[in-house]
Design an enzyme around this catalytic site. Structure first.
Site, PDB file in Angstrom:
ATOM      1  N   ARG A   3      29.601  -5.558  33.552  1.00 10.43           N
ATOM      2  CA  ARG A   3      29.135  -4.936  32.309  1.00 10.43           C
ATOM      3  C   ARG A   3      27.859  -5.609  31.825  1.00 10.43           C
ATOM      4  O   ARG A   3      27.098  -5.030  31.047  1.00 10.43           O
ATOM      5  CB  ARG A   3      30.227  -4.989  31.238  1.00 10.43           C
ATOM      6  CG  ARG A   3      29.835  -4.332  29.920  1.00 10.43           C
ATOM      7  CD  ARG A   3      31.051  -4.051  29.030  1.00 10.43           C
ATOM      8  NE  ARG A   3      31.842  -5.252  28.806  1.00 10.43           N
ATOM      9  CZ  ARG A   3      31.587  -6.162  27.872  1.00 10.43           C
ATOM     10  NH1 ARG A   3      30.531  -6.026  27.075  1.00 10.43           N
ATOM     11  NH2 ARG A   3      32.375  -7.211  27.717  1.00 10.43           N
ATOM     12  N   TYR A   8      16.100  18.509  23.788  1.00  8.03           N
ATOM     13  CA  TYR A   8      17.358  18.722  24.501  1.00  8.03           C
ATOM     14  C   TYR A   8      18.522  18.827  23.516  1.00  8.03           C
ATOM     15  O   TYR A   8      18.579  18.100  22.519  1.00  8.03           O
ATOM     16  CB  TYR A   8      17.582  17.567  25.478  1.00  8.03           C
ATOM     17  CG  TYR A   8      18.937  17.575  26.147  1.00  8.03           C
ATOM     18  CD1 TYR A   8      19.339  18.639  26.946  1.00  8.03           C
ATOM     19  CD2 TYR A   8      19.817  16.514  25.969  1.00  8.03           C
ATOM     20  CE1 TYR A   8      20.576  18.654  27.561  1.00  8.03           C
ATOM     21  CE2 TYR A   8      21.059  16.505  26.582  1.00  8.03           C
ATOM     22  CZ  TYR A   8      21.437  17.576  27.363  1.00  8.03           C
ATOM     23  OH  TYR A   8      22.672  17.585  27.956  1.00  8.03           O
ATOM     24  N   ASP A  16      10.894  10.734  25.732  1.00  4.27           N
ATOM     25  CA  ASP A  16      11.775  11.260  26.772  1.00  4.27           C
ATOM     26  C   ASP A  16      10.880  11.918  27.815  1.00  4.27           C
ATOM     27  O   ASP A  16      10.284  12.973  27.569  1.00  4.27           O
ATOM     28  CB  ASP A  16      12.750  12.272  26.174  1.00  4.27           C
ATOM     29  CG  ASP A  16      13.773  12.774  27.197  1.00  4.27           C
ATOM     30  OD1 ASP A  16      13.468  12.755  28.407  1.00  4.27           O
ATOM     31  OD2 ASP A  16      14.866  13.192  26.791  1.00  4.27           O
ATOM     32  N   LYS A  20      18.332  13.690  36.560  1.00  5.04           N
ATOM     33  CA  LYS A  20      17.409  14.755  36.935  1.00  5.04           C
ATOM     34  C   LYS A  20      16.529  14.338  38.125  1.00  5.04           C
ATOM     35  O   LYS A  20      17.029  14.128  39.209  1.00  5.04           O
ATOM     36  CB  LYS A  20      16.585  15.150  35.711  1.00  5.04           C
ATOM     37  CG  LYS A  20      17.422  15.399  34.447  1.00  5.04           C
ATOM     38  CD  LYS A  20      18.549  16.392  34.636  1.00  5.04           C
ATOM     39  CE  LYS A  20      19.181  16.861  33.326  1.00  5.04           C
ATOM     40  NZ  LYS A  20      19.971  15.849  32.624  1.00  5.04           N
TER      41      LYS A  20
END
Length: 425
Positions: free
Chosen positions: A78, A131, A214, A239
């Protein structure tokens, strides 16, 4: 595990990012000679001594300064993992960033960054359209924590941003300008340099306004926001970076100072990606330039075909911007290529758009983008369904709009599929 700087040059000349995607940050001699980095599928790492474990935790928790030649030792996945560390090193090369942080999804990347840099009473300015997940975060989640979100229109002069802020008291509360450029799904552009200039002008000695971009639509190849003054670059790595529609991930890049804060919040939020995700993304980076170049070239053929088709009212494609369009100057200065994304208004409305989508054969009717396969979707009822109808209407996300993500298939086959589907409407 890392082997960075010494392998980044030949005869004193720096190697280009695509040449380094197979080797940067990894030394086969440290992994039994394996040419490819292994998957370190482990939750925890053994310390050689108790003293070593203590030293690792002291640095990890900021109990003391890191020594000049000391690196953060492996503790727990983590916090850190070899696959993620090597991946993050490689990702910095495309955007010329000092550091990177990989997350389990694009929304995990955005959410973690927002929670780290925004506090109750702050205002975040954000471009629209955006988005759907980001829109929901800004309009339904952040307000619950006392953070106000103020939209401004992408594709408009920067005076629009200043008008969106309005009162001087609101301007004093601005902590971040968040832009998605090109905008999803209309490809409207936001001038990153102008946003950075405004952020600097509005900042105070004790209050720096950050610019976050973004960059998912153009990916690491065709736009580099840090060069234009952005502080943070964010990707849905699902993506173009992932590129095979088989992994969910996100990335934040920027300075070491800002990324140290992002990584601390990531550790506490538990939003770090796992080793298998890291390994898949390292695989994908090796073909990033090949894939994105092919997609960009294919998109030009499809967009040109759509622009001439009688069943198409308008095409939203960066490669079609003309010199008399105010967006043209921003595009030429900010973008290196038009990318592989486009949208178009079909003649009619939702019924005609659905007929088109239901008639496709080669294109897959699915959300997401940037994969090797071509995808088609209906933003108003799918990716942007949670955006208020009046907001969609203002930002040209109508019932007639169809979004296409162009893949690596033969362009003539893609055009043939689009042509036969349009004939059904």
């Amino acid at each position: 595990m890392k082997d960075r700087k010494s392998k980044a040059f030949i005869n004193g000349q720096p190697l280009r990012p695509e040449s380094l995607m197979m080797s940067y940050g990894y030394d086969p001699a440290r992994s039994e000679g394996a040419v490819k980095c292994p998957i370190f599928q482990t939750s925890t790492f053994a310390f050689r001594t108790a003293e070593e474990g203590k030293a690792f935790f002291e640095v990890a928790y900021g109990l003391r300064e890191q020594g000049p030649n000391e690196t953060l030792g492996l503790i727990y996945s983590r916090l850190n993992n070899p696959d993620l560390e090597i991946l993050e090193d490689r990702l910095t090369l495309w955007d010329e960033a000092e550091d990177a942080a990989v997350f389990q999804s694009g929304m995990a990347a955005i959410s973690t960054a927002m929670l780290e840099f925004l506090s109750p009473g702050d205002v975040v300015l954000y471009s629209e359209p955006v988005y759907g997940g980001t829109y929901f975060l800004f309009n339904h989640v952040l307000p619950r924590y006392g953070i106000k979100s103020v939209p401004f229109a992408a594709g408009q002069p920067m005076a629009e941003l200043e008008r969106a802020v309005g009162l001087e008291e609101v301007r004093k509360q601005v902590a971040m300008i968040f832009v998605e450029t090109p905008a999803n799904p209309t490809n409207a552009l936001v001038d990153i340099a102008a946003c950075a200039e405004l952020a600097r002008a509005w900042s105070r000695p004790d209050h720096k306004i950050l610019v976050a971009v973004d960059n998912t639509f153009l990916g690491p190849l065709w736009q580099h926001p840090l060069r234009h003054g952005a502080d943070l670059v964010i990707y849905s790595a699902t993506k173009y970076i992932g590129g095979h529609s088989d992994v969910i991930a996100g990335v934040v890049l920027g300075s070491e100072e800002l990324l140290s804060r992002v990584k601390t919040m990531r550790t506490i939020m538990g939003s770090m990606a796992g080793p298998w995700t890291g390994w898949l993304l390292m695989r994908s980076l090796e073909t990033l330039k090949l894939r994105m170049t092919s997609q960009m070239k294919n998109a030009r053929y499809v967009a040109d075909f759509l622009a001439e088709h009688p069943q198409v009212e308008k095409v939203y494609y960066l490669g079609h911007l003309q010199e008399d369009n105010p967006q043209y100057e921003v595009y030429r200065r900010q973008c290196l290529a038009p990318g592989g994304m486009m949208a178009f208004d079909i003649v009619g409305g939702e019924a005609e758009a659905f007929k088109f989508l239901n008639s496709l054969h080669l294109f897959k009717l699915a959300v997401s983008l940037g994969g090797t396969e071509s995808l088609a979707e209906h933003p108003a009822s799918m990716t942007h369904a949670d955006v208020a109808p009046e907001e969609r209407a203002k930002r040209s996300v109508s019932d007639a709009l169809v979004r296409l993500s162009i893949g690596v298939e033969h362009p003539e086959d893609l055009i043939r599929d689009v042509d036969q589907a349009l004939a059904t409407t």
